[in-house]
Motif scaffolding. Structure first.
Motif, PDB file in Angstrom:
ATOM      1  N   UNK A 113     -18.993 -13.298 -79.405  1.00 27.60           N
ATOM      2  CA  UNK A 113     -19.742 -13.188 -80.653  1.00 27.60           C
ATOM      3  C   UNK A 113     -19.268 -12.006 -81.494  1.00 27.60           C
ATOM      4  N   UNK A 114     -18.645 -12.310 -82.614  1.00 26.62           N
ATOM      5  CA  UNK A 114     -18.210 -11.328 -83.606  1.00 26.62           C
ATOM      6  C   UNK A 114     -18.509 -11.892 -84.990  1.00 26.62           C
ATOM      7  N   UNK A 115     -18.887 -11.049 -85.938  1.00 28.22           N
ATOM      8  CA  UNK A 115     -19.038 -11.542 -87.307  1.00 28.22           C
ATOM      9  C   UNK A 115     -17.701 -11.860 -87.965  1.00 28.22           C
ATOM     10  N   UNK A 116     -16.623 -11.294 -87.449  1.00 28.85           N
ATOM     11  CA  UNK A 116     -15.279 -11.512 -87.981  1.00 28.85           C
ATOM     12  C   UNK A 116     -14.574 -12.558 -87.116  1.00 28.85           C
ATOM     13  N   UNK A 117     -14.262 -13.734 -87.669  1.00 26.91           N
ATOM     14  CA  UNK A 117     -13.621 -14.784 -86.858  1.00 26.91           C
ATOM     15  C   UNK A 117     -12.313 -14.343 -86.215  1.00 26.91           C
ATOM     16  N   UNK A 118     -11.617 -13.386 -86.823  1.00 27.86           N
ATOM     17  CA  UNK A 118     -10.370 -12.898 -86.224  1.00 27.86           C
ATOM     18  C   UNK A 118     -10.593 -12.459 -84.787  1.00 27.86           C
ATOM     19  N   UNK A 119     -11.647 -11.680 -84.571  1.00 25.14           N
ATOM     20  CA  UNK A 119     -11.877 -11.157 -83.230  1.00 25.14           C
ATOM     21  C   UNK A 119     -12.359 -12.249 -82.273  1.00 25.14           C
ATOM     22  N   UNK A 120     -13.145 -13.197 -82.756  1.00 23.47           N
ATOM     23  CA  UNK A 120     -13.563 -14.293 -81.888  1.00 23.47           C
ATOM     24  C   UNK A 120     -12.349 -15.094 -81.426  1.00 23.47           C
ATOM     25  N   UNK A 121     -11.442 -15.378 -82.332  1.00 24.37           N
ATOM     26  CA  UNK A 121     -10.222 -16.100 -81.945  1.00 24.37           C
ATOM     27  C   UNK A 121      -9.389 -15.274 -80.973  1.00 24.37           C
ATOM     28  N   UNK A 122      -9.373 -13.957 -81.162  1.00 23.49           N
ATOM     29  CA  UNK A 122      -8.626 -13.098 -80.241  1.00 23.49           C
ATOM     30  C   UNK A 122      -9.257 -13.095 -78.851  1.00 23.49           C
ATOM     31  N   UNK A 123     -10.592 -13.185 -78.773  1.00 23.61           N
ATOM     32  CA  UNK A 123     -11.250 -13.266 -77.469  1.00 23.61           C
ATOM     33  C   UNK A 123     -10.818 -14.539 -76.742  1.00 23.61           C
ATOM     34  N   UNK A 124     -10.754 -15.650 -77.472  1.00 27.24           N
ATOM     35  CA  UNK A 124     -10.311 -16.903 -76.862  1.00 27.24           C
ATOM     36  C   UNK A 124      -8.906 -16.746 -76.291  1.00 27.24           C
ATOM     37  N   UNK A 125      -8.024 -16.117 -77.044  1.00 28.45           N
ATOM     38  CA  UNK A 125      -6.660 -15.894 -76.585  1.00 28.45           C
ATOM     39  C   UNK A 125      -6.643 -14.956 -75.384  1.00 28.45           C
ATOM     40  N   UNK A 126      -7.456 -13.919 -75.444  1.00 26.60           N
ATOM     41  CA  UNK A 126      -7.510 -12.960 -74.344  1.00 26.60           C
ATOM     42  C   UNK A 126      -8.036 -13.610 -73.066  1.00 26.60           C
ATOM     43  N   UNK A 127      -9.011 -14.511 -73.202  1.00 23.90           N
ATOM     44  CA  UNK A 127      -9.607 -15.126 -72.011  1.00 23.90           C
ATOM     45  C   UNK A 127      -8.562 -15.884 -71.198  1.00 23.90           C
ATOM     46  N   UNK A 128      -7.639 -16.548 -71.867  1.00 18.31           N
ATOM     47  CA  UNK A 128      -6.600 -17.258 -71.118  1.00 18.31           C
ATOM     48  C   UNK A 128      -5.736 -16.279 -70.332  1.00 18.31           C
TER      49      UNK A 128
END
Length: 398
Positions: free
Chosen positions: A57-72
């Motif tokens: 959960x981030x208000x900035x979609x950039x960081x949410x997408x980065x979390x998805x990438x980081x999770x992998x």
């Protein structure tokens, strides 16, 4: 004192970001040395212990997408070391200025499972919280075991040939041919073709000794350090879920009962909490005020002493908003937050020297991705998001 050796790449600092960078570089076949002032995941740094929040959960979609990438990358790291590093327990976000609706819209756009609940619905599901607004719930969140992750990444780097030197505290570096000579506080030297400085809260004091061009330094964001404090409160045995989610099936991971992580932006305090894990005997929730600690010039000035005023604020917060906890802390600790004004990270490079700082108290979840970004920048195989390279942008225009 004689030099300790040389490597193509030297990583200064074995916290989460430095360990991740060394792991990435070593996995690519580079000759790597890790110079750590104490030991990996040292308790006077920012990467120790068993409890850091992993969330989307981030208000900035950039960081949410980065979390998805980081999770992998986290999943790959867990598989490589044979140890789970993120314990699922879900997360709740709420409060007048947290804007759960906005967070929900970001998660919806990115296809991440979530629910937006009214305060009454959320209190029915988690009676241990006194929610004051709508609540965002996303079950994919959890708790990172930071210390185990650091040691895993260092071990994997060493298995790939990296050299780990502990008790090696950087004082300064100087240009040496096409690379650098690093000087320790005890007079040792080490030569490197490329250097990655990931020194956490020690970075502000080191900047003047890194032989950085003036234009590059001028473009660096302001870097501040806080001595934060966190408190552990026992789960009440009074009908609330009273076990950490690591130790029961379903529970918070399925959204019923249990203790999720939380971020709450109330009118007078921004607080966060998470199951404390082994840091405090698996007996309670770790709760802290975000950026509630005092400013210090650098990590070298930390005292380890808890601020009584901050303790009172957090205790009063628990009394008001967390009825499922005993409001008397049974353990407490200090830690370091290294901040930038925008809360963006710093990953920038000039003259074969990369400066890496996962700033502002939210970097742990991105550790493997930060390591990949820093390694890409250091060996020239990839780029880094421009928002993290303000110093290079400034230097290019001066």
């Amino acid at each position: 004192m004689p030099g300790a050796g040389s490597s193509d790449y030297v990583v200064v600092g074995a916290g989460l970001a430095g360990a991740a960078t060394a792991w990435q570089l070593a996995a690519r076949g580079h000759q790597v040395a890790i110079l750590e002032r104490n030991i990996p995941a040292s308790h006077d740094g920012s990467s120790h212990g068993s409890a850091r929040i992993f969330r989307y959960a981030y208000p900035d979609p950039f960081y949410t997408r980065a979390v998805v990438e980081s999770k992998s990358l986290w999943d790959g790291l867990s598989a490589a070391c044979g140890t789970p590093l993120i314990t699922p327990c879900g997360a709740v976000d709420y409060g007048p200025t947290r804007n759960p609706g906005l967070l929900a819209s970001v998660l919806a756009d990115e296809g991440i499972e979530h629910q937006l609940l009214s305060a009454a619905e959320a209190r029915q599901r988690w009676p241990q919280f006194a929610f004051d607004t709508d609540v965002l719930w996303h079950p994919g969140a959890g708790v990172i075991d930071a210390e185990t992750a650091v040691n895993a990444m260092v071990s994997l780097a060493v298995e790939r040939g990296a050299r780990l030197l502990t008790g090696w505290e950087l004082e300064s570096l100087s240009r040496q041919g096409g690379g650098y000579r690093l000087h320790s506080t005890t007079g040792q030297t080490y030569d490197a073709g490329n250097v990655v400085v990931s020194a956490g809260g020690w970075l502000p004091a080191l900047l003047g000794g890194l032989s950085l061009p003036a234009g590059f330094v001028a473009g660096l964001p302001e870097i501040t350090v806080r001595q934060e404090q966190a408190f552990h409160f026992r789960y009440r045995d009074n009908g609330f879920a009273d076990h950490a989610p690591e130790y029961h099936d379903g529970g918070a991971a399925s959204g019923a009962g249990g203790w999720p992580t939380f971020i709450h932006k109330a009118a007078g305090i921004q607080a966060y909490g998470l199951p404390g894990g082994r840091d405090a005997g698996f007996a309670g929730q770790k709760v802290a005020e975000y950026n509630g600690g005092r400013l210090i010039p650098s990590a070298a000035q930390q005292t380890g002493a808890v601020d009584p005023a901050n303790r009172r604020r957090v205790v009063e917060y628990v009394q008001r908003y967390l009825p499922g906890l005993d409001p008397e802390p049974y353990a407490e600790t200090t830690c370091l937050f290294t901040n930038t004004p925008s809360e963006d990270f710093l990953i920038d490079r000039v003259d074969n020297l990369t400066v890496l700082s996962p700033c502002s108290g939210h970097g742990a979840k991105f550790a493997p991705l930060l390591g990949r970004w820093a390694a890409d920048l250091a060996d020239g195989t990839g780029g880094v998001p421009g928002r993290f390279r303000t110093a290079s942008s400034t230097a290019a225009t001066t």
